[in-house]
Structures are given as structure tokens and as C-alpha cells.
Design a protein around this motif. Sequence first.
Motif, PDB file in Angstrom:
ATOM      1  N   HIS A  40      49.502  55.470  43.094  1.00  0.00           N
ATOM      2  CA  HIS A  40      48.114  55.821  43.390  1.00  0.00           C
ATOM      3  C   HIS A  40      47.172  55.232  42.341  1.00  0.00           C
ATOM      4  CE1 HIS A  40      44.583  58.545  43.654  1.00  0.00           C
ATOM      5  NE2 HIS A  40      44.849  58.497  44.937  1.00  0.00           N
ATOM      6  N   HIS A  41      47.530  55.391  41.076  1.00  0.00           N
ATOM      7  CA  HIS A  41      46.730  54.797  39.994  1.00  0.00           C
ATOM      8  C   HIS A  41      47.551  54.725  38.719  1.00  0.00           C
ATOM      9  CE1 HIS A  41      45.986  59.196  39.398  1.00  0.00           C
ATOM     10  NE2 HIS A  41      46.076  58.876  38.119  1.00  0.00           N
ATOM     11  N   ILE A  42      47.074  53.933  37.771  1.00  0.00           N
ATOM     12  CA  ILE A  42      47.707  53.912  36.456  1.00  0.00           C
ATOM     13  C   ILE A  42      46.654  54.278  35.411  1.00  0.00           C
ATOM     14  CG2 ILE A  42      49.457  52.229  37.133  1.00  0.00           C
ATOM     15  CD1 ILE A  42      47.942  50.104  35.587  1.00  0.00           C
ATOM     16  N   ALA A  43      47.108  54.963  34.366  1.00  0.00           N
ATOM     17  CA  ALA A  43      46.179  55.435  33.335  1.00  0.00           C
ATOM     18  C   ALA A  43      46.517  54.813  31.990  1.00  0.00           C
ATOM     19  CB  ALA A  43      46.246  56.957  33.232  1.00  0.00           C
ATOM     20  N   PHE A  44      45.469  54.426  31.271  1.00  0.00           N
ATOM     21  CA  PHE A  44      45.607  53.871  29.930  1.00  0.00           C
ATOM     22  C   PHE A  44      45.185  54.923  28.902  1.00  0.00           C
ATOM     23  CE2 PHE A  44      45.202  50.332  32.778  1.00  0.00           C
ATOM     24  CZ  PHE A  44      46.118  49.413  32.291  1.00  0.00           C
ATOM     25  N   ARG A  45      45.743  54.795  27.692  1.00  0.00           N
ATOM     26  CA  ARG A  45      45.506  55.797  26.653  1.00  0.00           C
ATOM     27  C   ARG A  45      44.172  55.616  25.931  1.00  0.00           C
ATOM     28  NH1 ARG A  45      50.820  56.159  22.917  1.00  0.00           N
ATOM     29  NH2 ARG A  45      49.559  57.832  22.024  1.00  0.00           N
ATOM     30  N   ALA A  46      43.513  56.736  25.676  1.00  0.00           N
ATOM     31  CA  ALA A  46      42.420  56.793  24.717  1.00  0.00           C
ATOM     32  C   ALA A  46      42.792  57.909  23.745  1.00  0.00           C
ATOM     33  CB  ALA A  46      41.105  57.131  25.406  1.00  0.00           C
ATOM     34  N   VAL A  47      42.510  57.708  22.455  1.00  0.00           N
ATOM     35  CA  VAL A  47      42.902  58.720  21.467  1.00  0.00           C
ATOM     36  C   VAL A  47      42.174  60.035  21.747  1.00  0.00           C
ATOM     37  CG1 VAL A  47      42.883  59.276  19.009  1.00  0.00           C
ATOM     38  CG2 VAL A  47      43.367  56.938  19.747  1.00  0.00           C
ATOM     39  N   HIS A 101      31.382  50.478  36.822  1.00  0.00           N
ATOM     40  CA  HIS A 101      30.765  51.786  36.639  1.00  0.00           C
ATOM     41  C   HIS A 101      31.808  52.885  36.760  1.00  0.00           C
ATOM     42  CE1 HIS A 101      26.853  49.963  36.524  1.00  0.00           C
ATOM     43  NE2 HIS A 101      27.273  49.194  37.515  1.00  0.00           N
ATOM     44  N   PRO A 102      32.463  53.235  35.635  1.00  0.00           N
ATOM     45  CA  PRO A 102      33.472  54.296  35.688  1.00  0.00           C
ATOM     46  C   PRO A 102      32.849  55.643  36.072  1.00  0.00           C
ATOM     47  CG  PRO A 102      33.126  53.533  33.423  1.00  0.00           C
ATOM     48  CD  PRO A 102      32.320  52.645  34.298  1.00  0.00           C
ATOM     49  N   THR A 103      33.679  56.541  36.596  1.00  0.00           N
ATOM     50  CA  THR A 103      33.217  57.884  36.975  1.00  0.00           C
ATOM     51  C   THR A 103      32.818  58.677  35.728  1.00  0.00           C
ATOM     52  OG1 THR A 103      35.419  58.864  36.693  1.00  0.00           O
ATOM     53  CG2 THR A 103      34.881  57.981  38.890  1.00  0.00           C
ATOM     54  N   GLU A 104      32.189  59.820  35.940  1.00  0.00           N
ATOM     55  CA  GLU A 104      31.979  60.720  34.804  1.00  0.00           C
ATOM     56  C   GLU A 104      33.341  61.313  34.417  1.00  0.00           C
ATOM     57  OE1 GLU A 104      31.387  63.853  38.106  1.00  0.00           O
ATOM     58  OE2 GLU A 104      31.488  61.668  37.898  1.00  0.00           O
ATOM     59  N   TYR A 140      37.678  57.201  35.708  1.00  0.00           N
ATOM     60  CA  TYR A 140      38.362  56.307  36.644  1.00  0.00           C
ATOM     61  C   TYR A 140      37.462  55.132  37.002  1.00  0.00           C
ATOM     62  CZ  TYR A 140      41.153  60.536  37.395  1.00  0.00           C
ATOM     63  OH  TYR A 140      41.932  61.636  37.213  1.00  0.00           O
ATOM     64  N   PHE A 141      38.080  54.009  37.302  1.00  0.00           N
ATOM     65  CA  PHE A 141      37.335  52.880  37.872  1.00  0.00           C
ATOM     66  C   PHE A 141      38.302  51.995  38.647  1.00  0.00           C
ATOM     67  CE2 PHE A 141      38.661  49.381  35.035  1.00  0.00           C
ATOM     68  CZ  PHE A 141      39.229  50.100  33.983  1.00  0.00           C
ATOM     69  N   ARG A 142      37.772  51.309  39.638  1.00  0.00           N
ATOM     70  CA  ARG A 142      38.561  50.361  40.426  1.00  0.00           C
ATOM     71  C   ARG A 142      38.422  49.018  39.738  1.00  0.00           C
ATOM     72  NH1 ARG A 142      41.992  51.590  44.505  1.00  0.00           N
ATOM     73  NH2 ARG A 142      40.519  53.193  45.164  1.00  0.00           N
ATOM     74  N   GLU A 143      39.534  48.466  39.252  1.00  0.00           N
ATOM     75  CA  GLU A 143      39.441  47.168  38.556  1.00  0.00           C
ATOM     76  C   GLU A 143      39.247  46.060  39.597  1.00  0.00           C
ATOM     77  OE1 GLU A 143      41.881  44.621  38.373  1.00  0.00           O
ATOM     78  OE2 GLU A 143      43.155  45.640  39.836  1.00  0.00           O
ATOM     79  N   PRO A 144      38.782  44.877  39.176  1.00  0.00           N
ATOM     80  CA  PRO A 144      38.394  43.847  40.157  1.00  0.00           C
ATOM     81  C   PRO A 144      39.527  43.401  41.086  1.00  0.00           C
ATOM     82  CG  PRO A 144      37.594  43.279  37.960  1.00  0.00           C
ATOM     83  CD  PRO A 144      38.466  44.469  37.792  1.00  0.00           C
ATOM     84  N   GLY A 145      40.778  43.557  40.671  1.00  0.00           N
ATOM     85  CA  GLY A 145      41.908  43.180  41.515  1.00  0.00           C
ATOM     86  C   GLY A 145      42.241  44.212  42.578  1.00  0.00           C
ATOM     87  N   GLY A 146      41.598  45.394  42.509  1.00  0.00           N
ATOM     88  CA  GLY A 146      41.793  46.411  43.537  1.00  0.00           C
ATOM     89  C   GLY A 146      42.597  47.631  43.114  1.00  0.00           C
ATOM     90  N   PHE A 154      42.280  52.253  38.129  1.00  0.00           N
ATOM     91  CA  PHE A 154      42.610  52.467  36.719  1.00  0.00           C
ATOM     92  C   PHE A 154      41.960  53.765  36.253  1.00  0.00           C
ATOM     93  CE2 PHE A 154      43.339  47.885  34.811  1.00  0.00           C
ATOM     94  CZ  PHE A 154      44.429  47.712  35.639  1.00  0.00           C
ATOM     95  N   GLU A 155      42.612  54.411  35.298  1.00  0.00           N
ATOM     96  CA  GLU A 155      42.097  55.632  34.676  1.00  0.00           C
ATOM     97  C   GLU A 155      42.185  55.435  33.168  1.00  0.00           C
ATOM     98  OE1 GLU A 155      44.381  59.051  35.936  1.00  0.00           O
ATOM     99  OE2 GLU A 155      43.791  60.244  34.194  1.00  0.00           O
TER     100      GLU A 155
END
Length: 312
Positions: A216-223, A242-245, A256-262, A265-266
Amino acid sequence: MSGLHHVTAIAGDPIRNFGFYTRDLGLRFVKKTVNFDDPATYHFYYGDEIGRPGTILTFFPWQGVRPGRRGVGETHQTAFRVPLRSLGYWTQRLQEKGIRYEALEKRFGESVLPFTDPDGLALALVGVPTAGDEPAWSNGDVPAEHAIRGFHGVTLLLDDAKKTAAILADVFGFKETAREGSVIRYKVAGDANGSVVDIYEAKGFLRGHQGGGSVHHIAFRAVDDADQGRMAQKLVDNHGLHPTEQKDRNYFRSVYFREPGGVLFEIATDIPGFAVDEPVETLGRALKLPSLLEPHRSEIESVLPELEGAVS
Ligand code: ZN
């Protein structure tokens, strides 16, 4: 730390999903909760003993979901790390359990054992020589010495790598390290869990359809929130996105945002983690609900199927 935080996929039967990941693969069930946007369905989290970022695979199990169709614009394969010397153990285990797998292959010099889960989700085990020295969790079925050590990485199937690669580099700190055929490898520094994203460039392929067995989606880490805020600002300033709030997911906070390849991403914070609402010793045993849904507990519990013989 950077790299992948978690991967979220779609499954059918929740009981079958639970059995496969806890018993067959020996992951720890670190959280039993519901889909906050659809509380009549479960949200399962599997990981290492505390659900560290880079080890977490989560599922929305929707009974009777239509199977997805693999294609461009989605995550093509999710790979776990195991000690290199454990690949023989795993080949035998997949065979004994009747799990569909393919022949061992070499990818960027590493040994890769591709297999699929009961919903057809494309997975792989990658042999990592140093993984044997890392701590491992065991439920007693898969011995700790052979246990999965979180993610190796994901492969994205995209029409064109360029814009996605720019985001991986600028926002998430990945660097291109190698190319092999149509696949480009991106890595973050260090050799921790979830440090690899491969982009498989496949021009002219059909687009994927999400359904059972799809990521469904993949998430990247933020500290933390500030780190996440800086990443979100870069997406706006440098990539026209334009990521979500921010949404509070109880165990982390997400945009979350939809990256240009479709691919969806979170960006998920490392804090507060899975021990925020139950002790590490008993993670995953009780159904945990966010406070907003707690008044509806009995209705929610009455529609969720019971997980027999839960191991955690
Ligand atoms: Zn997520």
C-alpha cells in the motif's frame, strides 16, 4: 538514522496473514490494532522484539479483498535480511511449509531468495554476512540464529527513475551506489535495516492495480517532528510536492505524499514507538485502540475475527 521505517501491505484473510508472519516467518507480532480510518478491520504490525524502525511490516487485512495486479508505479518486492549462512535453513523451511519460492539468485553480489506470501505479496530473503552478529528475536519456532533481522530494502517498479531518485537523495539521504541491468541501487550510509531502495526502470509496462498482495505504501524514517518538518519542507521547496498534514498514528506520526513515479510514500517519526501503550513483554497480545475509538471497543471487538493461539 535514516532509511525505511515500515512497509504497509494489503492482505486477505487476517488469520492466514497472522499465521504466516508469526509462525512461518517467525516475526514478532508487535501490535494488534485497527485501521484508524476503517475500524472494523484490523491493522497488524510485525517486526523485531520491540518493532524497531526498519523492521516493521504492517498489514490491512481485508477479508475477500480482490487480488492486486503487479505493475509499474508500485513497490515490486520487499526484502528481509537474514544471516548469509541461514539461506539454506530458509530454503528448506519454505519448502517444508509449502511456501512458493524461486531459485536463489545473485543481485548486486548478494544472494537473494525470492518468495511470496499467501496473498501473493512478493518478498525475498537477502543473505547478509554481518547480520548473524546482530540481536535477533525468536518465538521458539525459528531459532534466533536464523531469525529475520528486519528489512534489507524494497524494489520499486517505475517508468522513470529520475524524479524519484532526486527525492531519495535530497530528502531521505540515499546515494546511488550501483547499477545492474535495469535496476539502480540507492543506499543510505551504514548497513542498518532498511538501508536499500532499488529502482527497477521498466518503460512501457502496465500500471499496477492495488489489491490483496500489493504494498500500500512505504515509510521513511524521521528522527522526530522537526526532522519530519524539514523533509516535508524540502518536498515543497525543491520538488513541487504537497505532503499531507501530520497524522497521529499512536506509535509514530506521519505525513504522506505520492512520489512522481506513483508510489505512496510516508515520512514516519521514530518516536514514540510500540511500547507507548503496552509493555515490551506483552506486545501484540491485547487489542489496542486510539482513545477516540476506545468508546466503541465492544462493537469493534464483536466484528473482528479471533486470532487463535496468538504468539507474541
Ligand atoms: Zn504507514
